[in-house]
Structures are given as structure tokens and as C-alpha cells.
Design a protein around this motif. Structure first.
Motif, short mmCIF file in Angstrom:
data_model
loop_
_atom_site.label_atom_id
_atom_site.label_comp_id
_atom_site.label_asym_id
_atom_site.label_seq_id
_atom_site.Cartn_x
_atom_site.Cartn_y
_atom_site.Cartn_z
N HIS A 88 0.82 -1.22 0.00
CA HIS A 88 0.00 0.00 0.00
C HIS A 88 0.85 1.27 0.00
O HIS A 88 0.38 2.33 -0.39
N ALA A 89 2.07 1.18 0.51
CA ALA A 89 2.91 2.37 0.62
C ALA A 89 4.37 1.95 0.76
O ALA A 89 4.67 0.76 0.99
N GLY A 90 5.26 2.93 0.66
CA GLY A 90 6.69 2.63 0.76
C GLY A 90 7.05 2.03 2.11
O GLY A 90 7.89 1.13 2.20
N THR A 91 6.42 2.53 3.15
CA THR A 91 6.71 2.02 4.50
C THR A 91 6.34 0.54 4.59
O THR A 91 7.13 -0.28 5.08
N GLN A 92 5.16 0.18 4.08
CA GLN A 92 4.75 -1.24 4.11
C GLN A 92 5.69 -2.11 3.27
O GLN A 92 5.96 -3.25 3.63
N GLY A 117 18.02 9.94 5.52
CA GLY A 117 17.35 8.63 5.45
C GLY A 117 15.85 8.75 5.63
O GLY A 117 15.30 9.85 5.63
N HIS A 118 15.18 7.60 5.79
CA HIS A 118 13.72 7.64 5.97
C HIS A 118 13.32 6.92 7.26
O HIS A 118 13.97 5.97 7.67
N LEU A 119 12.23 7.40 7.86
CA LEU A 119 11.72 6.80 9.11
C LEU A 119 11.63 5.28 9.02
O LEU A 119 11.99 4.57 9.97
N GLY A 166 19.56 3.99 0.25
CA GLY A 166 18.43 4.76 -0.27
C GLY A 166 18.05 5.84 0.72
O GLY A 166 18.37 5.72 1.90
N ALA A 167 17.39 6.89 0.24
CA ALA A 167 17.18 8.05 1.09
C ALA A 167 15.99 8.89 0.65
O ALA A 167 15.48 8.73 -0.46
N SER A 168 15.61 9.81 1.54
CA SER A 168 14.54 10.77 1.24
C SER A 168 15.09 12.14 0.90
O SER A 168 14.40 12.96 0.30
N ALA A 169 16.29 12.41 1.38
CA ALA A 169 16.83 13.75 1.20
C ALA A 169 18.32 13.68 0.92
O ALA A 169 19.12 14.36 1.57
N ALA A 192 17.71 -1.94 -1.59
CA ALA A 192 17.82 -0.60 -2.19
C ALA A 192 16.42 0.01 -2.17
O ALA A 192 15.50 -0.54 -2.78
N ASP A 193 16.27 1.11 -1.45
CA ASP A 193 14.98 1.81 -1.41
C ASP A 193 15.08 3.00 -2.36
O ASP A 193 15.70 4.01 -2.04
N ILE A 194 14.45 2.85 -3.53
CA ILE A 194 14.55 3.90 -4.55
C ILE A 194 13.26 4.71 -4.65
O ILE A 194 12.87 5.16 -5.73
N ALA A 195 12.61 4.88 -3.47
CA ALA A 195 11.33 5.60 -3.44
C ALA A 195 11.39 6.91 -4.23
O ALA A 195 10.48 7.21 -5.01
N HIS A 196 12.46 7.66 -4.04
CA HIS A 196 12.54 8.98 -4.69
C HIS A 196 12.99 8.91 -6.14
O HIS A 196 12.50 9.66 -6.98
N THR A 197 13.94 8.03 -6.43
CA THR A 197 14.60 8.10 -7.74
C THR A 197 14.09 7.05 -8.73
O THR A 197 14.68 6.88 -9.80
N HIS A 221 4.58 6.97 -6.47
CA HIS A 221 3.93 8.28 -6.65
C HIS A 221 4.88 9.47 -6.71
O HIS A 221 4.42 10.61 -6.75
N LYS A 222 6.17 9.23 -6.65
CA LYS A 222 7.08 10.39 -6.65
C LYS A 222 7.57 10.61 -8.09
O LYS A 222 6.76 10.98 -8.93
N THR A 223 8.89 10.41 -8.36
CA THR A 223 9.32 10.66 -9.74
C THR A 223 8.69 9.67 -10.72
O THR A 223 8.60 9.95 -11.92
#
Ligand SMILES: Cc1ncc(COP(=O)(O)O)c(C=O)c1O
Length: 404
Positions: A88-92, A117-119, A166-169, A192-197, A221-223
Motif C-alpha cells: 500500500h505504501a513505501g513504509t509497508q 534517510g527515511h523513518l 536509499g534516502a529521502s533527502a 535498495a529503497d529507490i522511493a525517490h529516484t 507516486h514520486k518521480t
């Protein structure tokens, strides 16, 4: 319920905000009308649990085809051995990876939240942080870049079972091959968490982690410009464990309307226009960062390789929250952020994070982002010196009216 319900009017107001303002929030984008159509489709009514062909409900003939088609598209897009499109989401998605390969108490080595990093990589306020032992790496004080030798030293010292890259910022291209070398050296798995890229990687503008990582998670839902949600890619040997960790491990019923919308996003990412869009996103981020630099702002790590950059505003004598609010009041949306080695809390932060994925979807060019950089500067200067700045909202409207 009729269309007179106040909620419809509220949604209209939000649509206007998105249309009239300038969105520079690095994790946001504008999904296509086809994606919005799928999200509002009849698929929302269907209960679906389990994997394709092995469901716990009847009536899955068509949703099975839809999920399989979506899986196939992402396999092609990222050249992945196995894909799960249900998170459902990146966290899950990240939680499912941890559940698939770790035992409570195992050690994770991941990037600290305060350095980008991310929470969900194991911050103490999360379930992940309380179930696993989390060791953090950060960026180097010298150049605000990842120091792979230092990460290797930490990995040798703490022997993590899983390393998260991987990171958020973090605004520089991540060397997943180097991360894999470190993981192999200490016998760790690599996520590898590529949520942003994800969009930049799909467009082949950044190195893909797929050949190197055991697991790859991403938000859609990002890039990548799809619906809110996430997917997991993994090596075939992890397929069954990942599928079980998603459902029943960490989720119940699948959001089939979102799965179909993810499938549309995958098709859009394979379209020839997509790479040109992603290139422009990077060009715009680099041009805007450079302009702000010339106006006296310190850009974290000196620039960016991706869709966002981090701007240190300490010299103005205000914090990120104040800057965020001042800009919001004239219709420019950014988010406050801590910068590496920040003394301020995440609630305040010494920086703002600026992303160009959303405005580039609206057709913004280098000329536009340079104008926006100047506007940001005027507003923050006026705010700092106690002058009025509300009139700048007219210039925001002018720029926005030119975009789609
Ligand atoms: C690197 C990274 N991982 C995971 C997530 C979590 O995504 P979500 O908000 O969908 O749970 C984010 C969200 O910003 C992120 O930046």
C-alpha cells in the motif's frame, strides 16, 4: 449523498491549490488522467487477498489478469526477476522486506533520518526501530556525501544482517554496486529503497540497483508519477518469502484500483517521452540550485544529481519551518528539512528541500525555475527583514498560469 456534500467543494479547493500554486515538494507529482481514472474505477469494489491465481475470494478472474499484467510491466521496466505490486505504501514495502529476511533483534545498517534517510529505515519512533537493532550511517562532514569506506567500516564493526541503501533527502546518485560489495564482504543482504529516484532509474538516468540488490522497494507516486503506493522487486529466491511477508505478513486485501493504476504508470514510464521528462526534471533541479547558490544560498553537497536539492537557510537567521510557512502563504510549496549535522529538530530544520518533478510535469522550463528561485529569494528576504511580501503571490499566479 449528493454532489452538494461539502467534501466535493473541499476537493475542488484542493484542485485549485494544486493548479494555481507552485509545488516544489520533492515527493509529490501530478499523475495522469488515466491513472486518476483507474483510481476511481469499479476495481475499488473488489476484495482481493493472496497472490494471482491463489486468492481467498471468488470473482477474481479479471483482477487476476490485471495484477499479472501490472507485474509483467514492472518486470520489463526494471528487468526484475520477481515483482510484488501489492504494498500500500513505501513504509509497508520496507516492512515486508524486513519481515521476509530478518528475525526480531537482527541488525539493520541504514542511513540516519537526520542525514537524509527515511523513518521506515528504522528510526526509534517506528515499529521497525523497536523490533530490530538499527545502526545508522550518515554523510561525511567534509563534503556531505556518502562515505562508502566509512559505511564499510561500520558494516565490518556491526555485522548487519541487512544494509539499506536509499534516502529521502540525499541528492547525489547512489552507488548501489559499491553498497553490494560492502554487503557481500560482511555477509549482509542489500535492500535498495529507490522511493525517490524510481523514475530516474526507470529512465536509465541513474544506476539501477536491480542487478546488485537482493530487494528493491519503491514508491510509485514520486518521480515515477503513478498512484500512491509501492512495489517490491526481488531476486527469484526471495519471491515466496516476499509475497508472504506482504500478505498475510503485513497487509490484508489488495487495493486493486491502485494496482491497475500502477500498471498504467509502468506503461507511461516505458513511453519514449518519459526519459525526456526525467532529463528535464534533473536539468531544472540543477538550474534552480545553481541560481539559489548565486543568490547566496548554500546548497547541501554543492549541488544535485537528481530531482531535488537541499538549501541551507541558516544565513537568513530563520528556520525551515518559518521559510516553509512564508512561501506557503504566497502559494509556493516546499518542505522544511534538517540538513546534515543540523542542531535544529526535524520540526524546525535549518533547510528547505526543493524538488522539480511536479512542476516539470506541468511543463516548467529552466527559465521558469530561475524565476521561481528569485521569487523564493525575494520572499525569504522580505520575511527576514519584516517587510510585506504578500504581493509576490501575483507573480506566483503569473508563473503558474503559464504552466499546464
Ligand atoms: C526513501 C523513502 N522510503 C520510503 C518512503 C515511505 O513511503 P510512504 O510515505 O508511501 O510510506 C519514503 C517516503 O517519502 C521515502 O522517501
Amino acid at each position: 449523498m449528493t454532489k452538494k456534500d461539502v467534501l466535493f467543494a473541499m476537493v475542488d479547493q484542493e484542485c485549485q491549490r494544486q493548479k494555481k500554486g507552485i509545488t516544489l515538494i520533492a515527493s509529490e507529482n501530478y499523475a495522469s488522467s488515466n491513472i486518476l481514472h483507474m483510481l476511481g474505477s469499479c476495481l475499488m469494489n473488489k476484495y482481493v487477498e493472496g497472490a494471482v491465481g491463489a486468492r481467498y475470494y471468488s470473482g477474481c478472474e479479471f483482477v487476476d489478469k490485471i495484477e499479472q499484467e501490472t507485474i509483467n510491466r514492472f518486470k520489463t521496466l526494471f528487468q526484475a526477476e520477481h515483482v510484488n505490486v501489492q504494498p500500500h505504501a513505501g513504509t509497508q514495502a520496507n516492512i515486508a522486506v524486513y519481515l521476509s529476511c530478518l528475525q526480531p533483534g537482527d541488525t539493520i545498517l541504514s542511513m540516519s533520518l537526520s542525514h537524509g534517510g527515511h523513518l521506515s529505515h528504522g528510526h526509534p519512533v517506528t515499529l521497525v526501530g523497536s523490533v530490530y537493532k538499527v545502526i545508522s550511517y550518515g554523510v561525511s562532514k567534509k563534503d556531505e556525501l556518502l562515505d562508502y569506506d566509512e559505511i564499510e567500516t561500520l558494516a565490518i564493526q556491526h555485522k548487519p544482517k541487512l544494509i539499506v541503501a536509499g534516502a529521502s533527502a540525499y541528492t547525489r546518485e547512489i552507488d548501489f554496486k559499491r553498497f553490494a560489495q560492502i554487503a557481500h564482504k560482511v555477509g549482509a543482504l542489500l535492500l535498495a529503497d529507490i522511493a525517490h529516484t524510481a523514475g530516474l532509474i526507470a529512465a536509465k538516468l541513474h544506476q539501477s540497483p536491480v542487478p546488485y540488490a537482493d530487494f528493491v522497494t519503491m514508491t510509485t507516486h514520486k518521480t515515477l508519477r503513478g498512484p500512491r503506493g509501492a512495489i517490491i522487486l526481488c531476486k527469484q529466491k526471495w519471491a515466496t518469502k516476499i509475497d508472504k511477508a506482504v500478505m498475510p505478513g503485513s497487509q490484508g486485501g489488495t487495493f486493486m484500483h491502485v494496482v491497475a493504476a500502477k500498471g498504467i504508470a509502468a506503461a507511461e514510464a516505458m513511453d519514449s517521452n518519459f526519459a525526456a521528462y526525467q532529463k528535464q526534471v534533473i536539468i531544472n533541479a540543477q538550474a534552480m540550485a545553481k541560481e539559489l547558490q548565486s543568490l547566496g544560498y548554500r546548497i547541501i553537497s554543492g549541488g544535485t544529481d537528481n530531482h531535488m536539492f537541499m538549501c541551507d537557510i541558516t544565513h537568513l537567521g530563520i528556520n525551515g519551518k518559518q521559510a516553509e510557512h512564508a512561501l506557503e502563504s504566497i502559494g509556493i510549496f516546499v518542505n522544511r528539512n534538517t540538513i546534515p549535522f543540523d542542531r535544529k529538530s526535524p520540526m524546525l530544520g535549518s533547510g528547505i528541500r526543493i524538488g522539480t518533478a511536479a512542476i516539470t510535469t506541468r511543463g516548467a522550463t529552466v527559465q521558469d525555475v530561475i524565476k521561481i528561485a528569485h521569487l523564493i529569494h525575494y520572499v525569504l528576504q522580505a520575511y527576514t527583514s519584516g517587510q510585506k511580501y504578500a504581493d509576490f503571490s501575483l507573480q506566483v499566479s503569473e508563473i503558474s498560469a503559464k504552466l499546464s
